[in-house]
Scaffold this motif. Structure first.
Motif: not given
Length: 126
Positions: A108-110, A116-118
């Motif tokens: 989910s984090y990924v 968000r383009g992180l």
């Protein structure tokens, strides 16, 4: 004749604790099937602290090393949970189910990070 026995009050434990409080069992917080990590900050902090290492291992395409790491991480999380009197409901969770919930947390984090383009750790090229 000896001294009279200590008085017994309803609701109080009789012997073997006549002069002191009986030892208190620590209250456990049970984590049920649909729990959210954010409601258990000690566990979420643990996952955040181990996120980069987890993501590095997740890029190994399920090698023995990755499996070993995931099992180690799950064991450590269970230790942290125990230290904070959290218990995974045995009706809902076994070791593999807890490991899967950890995987879903990071997945989910990924997904959110990509939206968000992180920057995420790179996959290893063969």
């Amino acid at each position: 004749r000896g001294p009279p026995p200590p008085p017994h009050h309803p609701g109080m434990h009789p012997l073997p604790y006549p002069y002191m409080q009986p030892p208190r069992m620590e209250e456990k917080t049970i984590l049920r099937k649909k729990f959210s990590w954010k409601h258990y900050p000690e566990l979420e902090r643990f996952l955040i602290a181990n996120r980069d290492e987890y993501l590095k291992h997740s890029n190994m395409n399920y090698t023995a090393e990755q499996k070993q790491y995931n099992n180690w991480l799950t064991e450590r999380l269970l230790e942290v949970a125990s230290q904070h009197n959290y218990m995974f409901d045995p009706e809902d969770f076994n070791f593999v189910a807890i490991r899967d919930r950890i995987r879903c947390y990071y997945k989910s984090y990924v997904q959110t990070a990509r939206k968000r383009g992180l920057k995420l750790p790179e996959k290893k090229k063969d």
